[in-house]
Design a protein around this motif. Structure first.
Motif, short mmCIF file in Angstrom:
data_model
loop_
_atom_site.label_atom_id
_atom_site.label_comp_id
_atom_site.label_asym_id
_atom_site.label_seq_id
_atom_site.Cartn_x
_atom_site.Cartn_y
_atom_site.Cartn_z
N LEU A 67 0.84 -1.23 -0.15
CA LEU A 67 -0.15 -0.02 0.13
C LEU A 67 0.71 1.28 -0.19
CD1 LEU A 67 -2.76 -1.23 2.52
CD2 LEU A 67 -3.03 -1.10 0.08
N PHE A 68 0.45 2.17 -0.51
CA PHE A 68 1.26 3.73 -0.70
C PHE A 68 0.39 4.64 -0.01
CE2 PHE A 68 1.64 0.62 -4.07
CZ PHE A 68 3.14 0.28 -4.09
N VAL A 69 0.93 5.33 0.61
CA VAL A 69 0.58 6.60 1.41
C VAL A 69 1.27 7.75 1.00
CG1 VAL A 69 -0.01 7.72 3.60
CG2 VAL A 69 0.01 5.03 3.54
N GLN A 70 0.49 8.68 0.53
CA GLN A 70 0.85 10.15 0.19
C GLN A 70 0.91 10.78 1.29
OE1 GLN A 70 -1.57 12.65 -2.28
NE2 GLN A 70 -0.19 14.22 -2.30
N ALA A 71 2.31 11.17 1.71
CA ALA A 71 2.36 12.00 3.18
C ALA A 71 3.20 13.36 3.03
CB ALA A 71 3.36 11.08 3.78
N GLY A 72 2.43 14.26 2.09
CA GLY A 72 2.92 15.63 2.08
C GLY A 72 4.07 15.78 1.10
N GLU A 73 4.77 16.89 1.04
CA GLU A 73 5.94 17.24 0.58
C GLU A 73 7.30 16.57 0.90
OE1 GLU A 73 6.50 21.31 -0.31
OE2 GLU A 73 4.46 21.63 -0.65
N ALA A 74 7.89 16.19 -0.10
CA ALA A 74 9.23 15.41 0.16
C ALA A 74 10.07 16.52 1.21
CB ALA A 74 10.06 15.24 -1.02
N GLY A 75 10.78 15.99 2.15
CA GLY A 75 11.62 16.74 2.73
C GLY A 75 11.18 17.46 4.26
N ALA A 76 9.48 17.43 4.28
CA ALA A 76 8.93 17.87 5.34
C ALA A 76 8.49 16.65 6.14
CB ALA A 76 7.68 18.51 4.94
N THR A 77 7.95 17.13 7.55
CA THR A 77 7.34 15.89 8.40
C THR A 77 6.15 15.41 7.58
OG1 THR A 77 8.10 17.28 10.21
CG2 THR A 77 6.58 15.52 10.47
N PRO A 78 6.28 14.01 7.53
CA PRO A 78 5.01 13.57 6.92
C PRO A 78 3.77 13.94 7.31
CG PRO A 78 6.76 11.82 7.43
CD PRO A 78 7.17 13.10 8.18
N VAL A 79 2.93 14.26 6.64
CA VAL A 79 1.28 14.28 6.90
C VAL A 79 0.58 13.47 6.24
CG1 VAL A 79 -0.49 16.02 7.20
CG2 VAL A 79 1.86 16.59 7.79
N PRO A 80 0.19 12.21 6.30
CA PRO A 80 -0.56 11.44 5.36
C PRO A 80 -1.94 11.95 4.93
CG PRO A 80 0.16 10.18 7.42
CD PRO A 80 0.45 11.78 7.88
N ALA A 81 -2.07 12.10 3.57
CA ALA A 81 -3.33 12.63 2.96
C ALA A 81 -4.26 11.64 2.30
CB ALA A 81 -2.57 13.59 2.13
N SER A 82 -3.54 10.74 1.71
CA SER A 82 -4.24 9.68 0.80
C SER A 82 -3.40 8.23 0.92
CB SER A 82 -4.12 9.98 -0.68
OG SER A 82 -4.77 11.53 -0.89
#
Length: 143
Positions: A67-82
């Motif tokens: 499974l793949f989680v979109q977690a915000g912009e690369a380089g920033a603290t992850p914020v799961p969105a999708s």
């Protein structure tokens, strides 16, 4: 509105561990404790789409379905969105310079996806399309 059979809520946590590469320290982020339901610090709905059936089949027949989680912009603290089970969708997120975290797909989700594909049918094979004569070429100018 999505039908009950094409959506599942998944809970998980995002953890970072320090990683040192050639003297530089960075954080490697990962997904832990992924379970069906809404019990974790993060909850996202995994929605299955008819147009992604071939990608789901490809993922399920791989050695380790993910499974793949979109977690915000690369380089920033992850914020799961999708979240998605489609590698094609995950690749488009990466093209958009988003961070994508991968995690092994739980067996319960694999079984649910198999049931979805059995109910909806496999994606039709995309055969080669026949080109019209002269299609894609500039017409020769008449003298």
């Amino acid at each position: 509105m999505a039908s009950i059979t094409s959506m599942r809520s998944l809970s998980f946590d995002v953890v970072g561990e320090p990683l040192s590469i050639k003297g530089f320290t960075t954080t490697r982020w990962g997904i832990t404790e992924l379970v069906p339901g809404q019990a974790g610090p993060w909850t996202l709905d995994l929605q299955l789409y008819m147009t992604e059936r071939a990608a789901y089949r490809f993922n399920l027949t791989s050695g380790t379905p993910r499974l793949f989680v979109q977690a915000g912009e690369a380089g920033a603290t992850p914020v799961p969105a999708s979240i998605t089970a489609s590698q094609d969708v995950a690749a488009s997120w990466l093209d958009g310079e988003h961070r994508v975290l991968e995690v092994d797909m739980p067996l319960a989700i694999q079984a649910w996806m198999e049931a979805y594909l059995a109910h909806q049918g496999e994606a039709p094979e995309e055969g080669r399309k026949k080109k019209r004569k002269g299609a894609g070429r500039a017409r020769e100018a008449e003298a």
